[in-house]
Design an enzyme around this catalytic site. Structure first.
Site, mmCIF file in Angstrom:
data_model
loop_
_atom_site.group_PDB
_atom_site.id
_atom_site.type_symbol
_atom_site.label_atom_id
_atom_site.label_comp_id
_atom_site.label_asym_id
_atom_site.label_seq_id
_atom_site.Cartn_x
_atom_site.Cartn_y
_atom_site.Cartn_z
ATOM 1 C CB CYS A 115 -0.931 -0.002 1.208
ATOM 2 S SG CYS A 115 -2.051 -1.402 1.182
ATOM 3 C CG HIS A 265 -3.399 3.369 1.244
ATOM 4 N ND1 HIS A 265 -3.568 2.875 -0.036
ATOM 5 C CD2 HIS A 265 -3.649 2.337 2.088
ATOM 6 C CE1 HIS A 265 -3.897 1.605 0.041
ATOM 7 N NE2 HIS A 265 -3.956 1.253 1.318
ATOM 8 C CG ASN A 295 -6.630 -1.143 -0.172
ATOM 9 O OD1 ASN A 295 -5.863 -0.611 -0.973
ATOM 10 N ND2 ASN A 295 -6.235 -1.602 1.004
HETATM 11 N N1 ACO Z 1 -19.018 -9.446 6.190
HETATM 12 C C1 ACO Z 1 -19.710 -9.763 7.290
HETATM 13 N N2 ACO Z 1 -19.101 -10.083 8.459
HETATM 14 C C2 ACO Z 1 -17.757 -10.101 8.464
HETATM 15 C C3 ACO Z 1 -16.993 -9.784 7.348
HETATM 16 C C4 ACO Z 1 -17.677 -9.446 6.157
HETATM 17 N N3 ACO Z 1 -17.039 -9.133 5.022
HETATM 18 N N4 ACO Z 1 -15.683 -9.870 7.665
HETATM 19 C C5 ACO Z 1 -15.618 -10.225 8.968
HETATM 20 N N5 ACO Z 1 -16.868 -10.365 9.451
HETATM 21 C C6 ACO Z 1 -17.295 -10.744 10.803
HETATM 22 C C7 ACO Z 1 -16.203 -11.437 11.561
HETATM 23 O O1 ACO Z 1 -16.199 -12.826 11.282
HETATM 24 C C8 ACO Z 1 -16.595 -11.140 12.987
HETATM 25 O O2 ACO Z 1 -17.622 -12.033 13.366
HETATM 26 P P1 ACO Z 1 -17.687 -12.603 14.865
HETATM 27 O O3 ACO Z 1 -17.823 -11.395 15.750
HETATM 28 O O4 ACO Z 1 -18.910 -13.480 14.833
HETATM 29 O O5 ACO Z 1 -16.393 -13.332 15.061
HETATM 30 C C9 ACO Z 1 -17.217 -9.750 12.918
HETATM 31 O O6 ACO Z 1 -17.551 -9.544 11.540
HETATM 32 C C10 ACO Z 1 -16.289 -8.660 13.376
HETATM 33 O O7 ACO Z 1 -15.031 -8.870 12.773
HETATM 34 P P2 ACO Z 1 -13.834 -7.972 13.107
HETATM 35 O O8 ACO Z 1 -12.627 -8.478 12.398
HETATM 36 O O9 ACO Z 1 -13.746 -7.753 14.576
HETATM 37 O O10 ACO Z 1 -14.284 -6.604 12.444
HETATM 38 P P3 ACO Z 1 -13.608 -5.214 12.534
HETATM 39 O O11 ACO Z 1 -14.532 -4.273 13.183
HETATM 40 O O12 ACO Z 1 -12.198 -5.273 13.033
HETATM 41 O O13 ACO Z 1 -13.541 -4.817 10.993
HETATM 42 C C11 ACO Z 1 -11.988 -4.683 9.160
HETATM 43 C C12 ACO Z 1 -12.770 -5.590 10.094
HETATM 44 C C13 ACO Z 1 -12.964 -3.878 8.312
HETATM 45 C C14 ACO Z 1 -11.109 -5.522 8.265
HETATM 46 C C15 ACO Z 1 -11.166 -3.722 10.016
HETATM 47 O O14 ACO Z 1 -10.424 -4.406 10.985
HETATM 48 C C16 ACO Z 1 -10.240 -2.902 9.195
HETATM 49 O O15 ACO Z 1 -10.639 -2.114 8.384
HETATM 50 N N6 ACO Z 1 -8.938 -3.037 9.410
HETATM 51 C C17 ACO Z 1 -7.968 -2.308 8.622
HETATM 52 C C18 ACO Z 1 -7.404 -3.211 7.668
HETATM 53 C C19 ACO Z 1 -7.416 -2.711 6.284
HETATM 54 O O16 ACO Z 1 -8.025 -1.739 5.910
HETATM 55 N N7 ACO Z 1 -6.684 -3.429 5.491
HETATM 56 C C20 ACO Z 1 -6.588 -3.155 4.139
HETATM 57 C C21 ACO Z 1 -5.272 -3.557 3.657
HETATM 58 S S1 ACO Z 1 -3.972 -2.833 4.506
HETATM 59 C C22 ACO Z 1 -3.892 -1.336 4.048
HETATM 60 O O17 ACO Z 1 -4.136 -1.044 2.919
HETATM 61 C C23 ACO Z 1 -3.628 -0.377 5.088
#
Ligand code: ACO
Length: 338
Positions: A115, A265, A295
């Site tokens: 990224c 980004h 992304n």
């Molecule tokens: N749809 C529905 N439910 C989902 C999905 C989905 N696509 N993905 C995960 N879940 C569920 C999980 O299984 C979990 O269920 P559970 O509570 O029954 O176990 C629940 O949703 C919550 O999951 P979390 O991982 O706790 O969700 P969180 O609030 O952390 O959000 C996310 C996840 C959006 C990935 C967040 O952590 C995030 O944005 N992190 C930043 C990472 C990022 O943006 N990476 C991109 C690449 S790196 C970069 O470019 C910087």
């Protein structure tokens, strides 16, 4: 004597035609439009069809940047391309792009900083121009993610976030006469911390095992798909991006409030809102495209730059801050007068 600096002379971008909505994703995985919008801000992303490769998307974006700059591919003396989704493991995708542009002989460099790939590529190109080695460099970020994601429910935490696309800029040498008004790159700031390599990575193919780099067992274990500790990435991105913005401001002795436009980004709208809040920057100064494109990793910044130009938001003379965070971990910033 005027200082030798680099400036952006042309910007272009390209996304494949096919738009994939959040709703469409529900046919392959257990997810919902509401979950995706709420957590990431993403509404749609673009995916390639058929045999379209990363260098194909890069080629179209490069042609547009060349046209915007009013120059030919033959005027380039180097290509620096950031991607984590190369056409092939080797040779580098910059070589494929160079051949498609029809300019054999010029230097072609691949940058593998995910990224932050475009910022690393821009910084490398800026150094080559400042040193007098090069005069016109094509700097590209391009990705085809749709072919390397687990689109089942198991991979939904990652696959809903990513899209395909490319962005390109022509960086050109210039003699800086008035730093307060002349378009130029003021500075770039790059960082990495490999201790977090496994927080966001794709394990296979790999050499860190006995035997072949890729096996049926690795594929069965889905090690050829990316894996991510989303919460850790969110936490570090929200901290490192503001840090790198402050670093660029301090290096150039300006206040954050003097920046006209922020092109961050595009990983997640929530990250960027958090970053803007920490910097005390009004959301109106941040140009986000993640809602439409998801992304696109190394492509997000040049793609956003092109969209901002087309929307009339990015105008000549503006002081623009770029900042990114991603796998590695890697992060950084760049300050430029457009
Ligand atoms: N749809 C529905 N439910 C989902 C999905 C989905 N696509 N993905 C995960 N879940 C569920 C999980 O299984 C979990 O269920 P559970 O509570 O029954 O176990 C629940 O949703 C919550 O999951 P979390 O991982 O706790 O969700 P969180 O609030 O952390 O959000 C996310 C996840 C959006 C990935 C967040 O952590 C995030 O944005 N992190 C930043 C990472 C990022 O943006 N990476 C991109 C690449 S790196 C970069 O470019 C910087």
């Amino acid at each position: 004597m005027a200082a030798r600096r680099s400036r952006i002379r042309g910007v272009g971008s390209h996304v494949p035609e096919r738009v994939v909505t959040n709703e469409e994703l529900t046919q392959w995985m257990d997810t919902s439009d509401e979950w995706i919008r709420q957590r990431s801000g993403i509404e749609t992303r673009h995916w390639v069809d058929g045999a379209t490769s990363t260098s194909d998307l890069a080629l179209e974006a490069s042609h547009r940047a060349l046209r915007a700059a009013g120059i030919e591919a033959g005027d380039l003396d180097m290509i620096v391309l950031g991607t984590l989704s190369p056409d092939h493991d080797f040779p580098g995708t910059a070589c494929y792009l160079q051949a498609k542009l029809g300019v054999p002989g010029i230097a072609a460099i691949d940058v593998r900083q995910q990224c932050t790939g475009f910022l690393y590529a821009l910084s490398i190109a800026d150094q080559f121009i400042r040193s007098g080695h090069s005069q016109r460099i094509l700097v590209v970020g391009a990705e085809v993610h749709s072919k390397s994601m687990d689109i089942s429910t198991e991979g939904r935490d990652i696959s809903v976030l990513f899209g395909d696309g490319a962005g390109a800029v022509i960086l050109e040498g210039c003699d800086l006469r008035d730093p307060a008004t002349d378009p130029h790159i003021l500075s770039t700031h790059l960082h990495a911390d490999g201790n977090f390599a496994e927080a966001l990575c794709m394990k296979a193919p790999q050499t860190a095992v006995e035997g072949p780099r890729i096996t049926h067992e690795m594929i069965d274990a889905k090690e050829h798909y990316p894996q991510m500790n989303g919460k850790l990435v969110f936490l570090h991105a929200s901290k490192r991006m503001p840090e790198s913005v402050h670093e660029a401001c301090e290096a150039n002795e300006i206040e954050v409030g003097e920046v006209d436009l922020f092109l961050f980004h595009q990983a997640n709208l929530r990250i960027n809102q958090q970053v803007a809040k920490q910097l005390g920057v009004d959301d109106s100064k941040v140009f986000n495209t993640v809602q439409r494109f998801g992304n696109t990793t190394a492509a997000t910044i040049p793609l956003g730059m092109h969209e901002a130009i087309k929307a009339g938001v990015l105008k000549p003379g503006m002081l623009v801050m770029l900042s990114a965070f991603g796998s590695g971990f890697t992060w950084g910033s760049a300050l430029l007068r457009y």
